[in-house]
Motif scaffolding. Structure first.
Motif: not given
Length: 677
Positions: A81-107
Motif C-alpha cells: 500500500v502506497v499511502e499519499l497524505t493530503g496535499g498537492t504533489y506537483r508533477l514534473t512528469e507522469p507517474l508511470r506504472l509498468t509490469g515491474a510495478d505490479s503485484g507479483r506472486n499473487g500480491h
C-alpha cells in the motif's frame, strides 16, 4: 463556449462532489486499512517528506518516484500500500506504472490517499506575480517561464475561457488555403501580432473542429496545414456543416473582451487575464496546466501491468497542445481525428463534403485524444473513489489505440474496474475505453483485445467542455463492457456511446461503405469484431445535447451481439433523440428504459444498404416523441410492448426504473434528481 452554473449552484455542486468522493473513499479506505493491518507493507508519501526517509508514517518519503522504487522491492513478497497524505504533489512528469510495478506472486499494489485526506496529483504551474497591465480594461499580467504553453487556465477551481470572439459564417468565405474576409469589420485581423497563435473553432452538427491560422494578409487568411484541409473534407466539415453552428476566433490578446478570459504569450513569457470587476488575480489561486498526462499504467503484451488499485486520489490539471499545432483538431466524431497529411481530390471543397473515396483511404489512420490517466497493456486494474477534474483532454483512457498512449503500446486492457469516481470539469470525455484502428476490431495479437471493463457508480458531469463532440462515457471495440448505475449529465453531445465503425468492419461489410470506396483500402472482414456482450443498465442520463443535435443521449454504433441496454432513465435532452441505433447497429436489445421529453424516443439510422437491423425495442416507456424505428424487411427491427404515457402518469414499473437508475442508493451525491418525475 463553456457552460457555467451560477456561483451558488456551482459551490453547492462542488460541495456535493467533494462529499460524494470523500464518502466513498472513506468506505473503501477502511476496507484497505484492514487489509494493511493483516500484513500489507505500507509506504507513506508526504509533500513535506524526504526521499532520504524510509517511508513510514513518521518518516515519509517525498516523491512518487521514490515510493514506486520502494514498492518494487516489496511487491514480490507481500501486498503493498502506497499511502499519499493530503496535499498537492506537483508533477514534473507522469507517474508511470509498468509490469515491474505490479503485484507479483499473487500480491497486489495499491496507491491510495490517506483516509480522510485528499492528495492531489497536479500537472499545473501556480501563477503568481500579477500586476495591472491595462487598468482601463482591468487586464492583469503575470510572468511564466518563456516557452510555457497551455490551452487551459483555472482560477479558484473554475475553468477560465480563452480569449475569443464569435463571428458569423457569412463574415468569411472558405477557400482551399484558408478564408477570405468578407466583413470589413474583421480587416483589423491583418494588423494583429502573433497571428499563428490564432485558432478557428467550428461547432457543427456533431463535430467540434479547431484549426490554427498561419498569417493574415489584407483580407486573405492563410491557415496552417494539414489542419485546414483535414477539417474541410469528409462529413460535417468546417466549410459545410450539416446544420450550421457557431464559428469562433480564439487565442489573441485582442480578443480579451469578456471578464474572465485569458491569453498566454509563450514567446514573451506573459499570461494575461481580464479580471471581473473588483477582482485581482493576485488574491486567487491561478493554475496553468503543463503536463499532458498525470498517470500511465501499462506494460507490454508479454509483461502487462497488473493487480494495481488506485484509490481516493484527486487527478487535477493537465493540457493537450496538439489542437494548436499545424495538425489542429480535425474532429471526425467523439474524439477521433485526422492527424496527418492525406491525398485529397483537388476539388475537395465541393466533391468531398459528404465523403469521397480518398477520404475513406484515411479512415483507418484516425487518432484518438490521449487521456490524462492512461491504461493499456494491463489487467486487474481498479480505480475507485478518485476525482478526475480540470483535465485538458479525456480524463481516463482505457485500452485506446497506441497513438493515444505515451507508452506507445495501445489496447490490451482487461479486467479493468472503474467504480465510484467523480469526473467533472474536464475538457474531453470522462472515460474512453477501446480503440478505433484495425487492431482494435480485428487484433493482430489476441493480447490486444479490450475486454471485461466495468464502469459502475460513477458521477460524470460537465465533461467535454472544450472538445464538445465527446460523450460522457464512450466504449468502442470492447468485449463485455459493463456500464451500470452511472449518472451522466450536462453535456454538449451524447451521454453514453457504445461501439464504433458504422458497420463497415462487421462480417460481410456494408454496402454503404462499398459504394463509398472504403474496401479499396481495407479488407471486407468475414469474422466478427471484438464489439459484443455489453451491458448498459440502470444509468441516469440527463442534460445532454446542449450544443449538437445529432446523435442520441444513449447511442450504439455497429453490430454488438448480445448487448443489452436496459433500465436507463433519460430526460432533459432538448427534444432530441433518446435511444439511437446508428449505422450497422445489430443484435441489440433495448428494454425497460424510461425516455422523457425527447423529440424522438427511439431511432434507427437505417437505409437499405447499411445493415441497421435485427435489434429489439421492448417494454420501454416514453411520454413524448416520435418512434422512428425501421421494422420489416430488410431491417427486421422489432417494436414490442412499448408504452407511451401521458400527463406524467408513469406506471409503477417505470417509476421503479426512474428511482433505480443512476448511482446506487447510499452512494449517490445529494443532487437534484428532478422530483417531478
Amino acid at each position: 463556449m463553456t457552460y457555467r452554473l451560477p456561483g451558488r449552484a456551482l459551490a453547492a455542486l462542488t460541495a456535493a462532489l467533494t462529499a460524494f468522493t470523500a464518502f466513498t473513499g472513506a468506505m473503501l479506505s477502511t476496507a484497505h486499512a484492514d487489509a494493511g493491518a493483516a500484513g500489507a507493507a505500507k509506504i507513506v508519501v508526504s509533500p513535506g517528506g524526504s526521499d532520504r526517509n524510509v517511508g513510514t508514517a513518521d518518516h515519509p518519503v517525498a516523491t512518487l518516484a521514490k515510493a514506486r522504487q520502494l514498492a518494487r522491492s516489496l511487491s514480490g513478497t507481500s501486498d503493498v500500500v502506497v499511502e499519499l497524505t493530503g496535499g498537492t504533489y506537483r508533477l514534473t512528469e507522469p507517474l508511470r506504472l509498468t509490469g515491474a510495478d505490479s503485484g507479483r506472486n499473487g500480491h497486489t499494489v495499491t496507491w491510495r490517499g490517506h483516509p480522510g485526506q485528499t492528495p492531489v496529483l497536479s500537472g499545473a504551474l501556480r501563477v503568481t506575480g500579477w500586476k495591472v497591465h491595462d487598468a482601463a480594461a482591468n487586464i492583469y499580467a503575470a510572468p511564466v517561464p518563456k516557452g510555457t504553453d497551455s490551452r487551459q487556465l483555472y482560477v479558484d477551481g473554475a475553468g477560465a475561457p480563452r480569449a475569443s470572439i464569435t463571428i458569423s459564417r457569412n463574415d468569411v468565405q472558405v477557400t482551399k488555403t484558408g478564408m477570405t474576409i468578407v466583413n470589413p469589420n474583421l480587416k483589423y485581423l491583418a494588423s494583429l501580432p502573433r497571428q499563428n497563435r490564432i485558432e478557428v473553432e467550428s461547432q457543427n452538427s456533431f463535430t467540434d473542429r479547431y484549426a490554427p491560422v498561419q498569417r493574415v494578409d489584407g483580407t486573405t487568411i492563410t491557415m496552417q496545414q494539414p489542419a485546414w484541409n483535414n477539417n474541410n473534407w469528409g462529413y460535417d466539415t468546417l466549410a459545410k456543416p450539416f446544420a450550421g453552428g457557431t464559428l469562433m476566433l480564439q487565442n489573441s490578446y485582442s480578443f480579451l473582451k469578456t471578464a474572465g478570459q485569458w491569453y498566454l504569450d509563450p514567446d514573451a513569457g506573459q499570461l494575461y487575464y481580464k479580471a471581473p470587476a473588483g477582482k485581482n488575480p493576485a488574491d486567487s489561486d491561478v493554475e496553468l496546466p503543463q503536463l499532458t498526462s498525470l498517470m500511465q499504467i501499462g506494460g507490454t503484451y508479454d509483461d502487462p501491468a497488473h493487480d494495481i488499485t488506485v484509490q481516493n486520489i484527486r487527478f487535477e490539471y493537465s493540457t493537450w497542445l496538439q489542437p494548436g499545432t499545424s495538425t489542429g483538431y480535425a474532429d471526425q466524431q467523439n474524439g477521433a481525428f485526422l492527424a496527418a497529411t492525406h491525398q485529397q481530390p483537388n476539388d475537395f471543397l465541393t466533391s468531398c463534403q459528404s465523403g469521397c473515396p480518398l477520404f475513406e483511404a484515411a479512415r483507418n489512420s484516425w487518432h484518438q485524444i490521449p487521456a490524462a490517466v492512461q491504461v493499456s497493456a494491463a489487467r486487474g486494474i481498479t480505480f475507485t473513489g478518485n476525482t478526475f477534474t480540470h483535465l485538458g483532454q479525456v480524463a481516463l483512457g482505457i485500452g485506446n489505440d497506441a497513438n493515444a498512449h505515451a507508452s506507445g503500446v495501445g489496447l490490451g486492457a482487461s479486467n479493468i474496474t472503474v467504480q465510484r469516481n467523480t469526473f467533472t470539469d474536464d475538457a474531453g470525455a470522462g472515460i474512453v475505453a477501446g480503440g478505433v484502428q484495425p487492431d482494435a476490431h480485428h487484433p493482430s495479437n489476441p493480447a490486444m483485445v479490450d475486454k471485461d471493463i466495468t464502469i459502475k457508480n460513477n458521477l460524470v458531469t460537465r465533461v467535454a467542455q472544450d472538445y464538445k463532440d465527446m460523450s460522457g462515457i464512450l466504449t468502442t471495440y470492447v468485449t463485455h463492457a459493463v456500464i451500470e448505475h452511472n449518472e451522466v449529465s450536462d453535456l454538449a453531445y451524447d451521454g453514453i456511446d457504445v461501439g464504433w465503425g458504422w458497420g463497415a468492419n462487421d462480417p460481410g461489410g456494408s454496402t454503404d461503405y462499398r459504394n463509398r470506396g472504403l474496401y479499396n483500402y481495407q479488407p471486407v472482414y468475414s469474422t466478427p469484431t471484438t464489439l459484443s456482450d455489453n451491458s448498459v443498465r440502470y444509468n441516469l442520463i440527463h442534460g445532454t445535447k446542449k450544443v449538437f443535435h445529432d446523435g442520441g443521449s444513449l447511442y450504439n454504433l455497429s453490430a454488438s451481439p448480445r448487448t443489452v441496454i436496459e433500465g436507463n432513465y433519460i430526460y432533459d435532452n432538448r427534444n432530441t433523440v433518446g435511444l439511437y441505433l446508428d449505422e450497422g447497429s445489430r443484435y441489440v436489445t433495448l428494454s425497460h428504459n424510461v425516455i422523457r421529453d425527447s423529440g424522438v424516443w427511439a431511432f434507427t439510422n437505417a437505409s437499405p444498404t447499411n445493415n441497421t437491423n435485427d435489434s429489439t425495442f421492448s417494454e420501454n416507456w416514453y411520454n413524448s416523441g416520435a418512434t422512428q424505428v425501421a421494422t420489416g424487411s430488410p431491417h427486421n427491427n422489432v417494436l414490442r410492448g412499448n408504452v407511451q404515457v401521458s400527463s406524467g402518469n408513469w406506471p409503477t414499473a417505470a417509476r421503479q426504473v426512474m428511482d433505480r437508475a443512476g448511482i446506487e442508493p447510499g452512494r449517490r451525491p445529494p443532487v437534484d434528481r428532478q422530483a417531478d418525475q
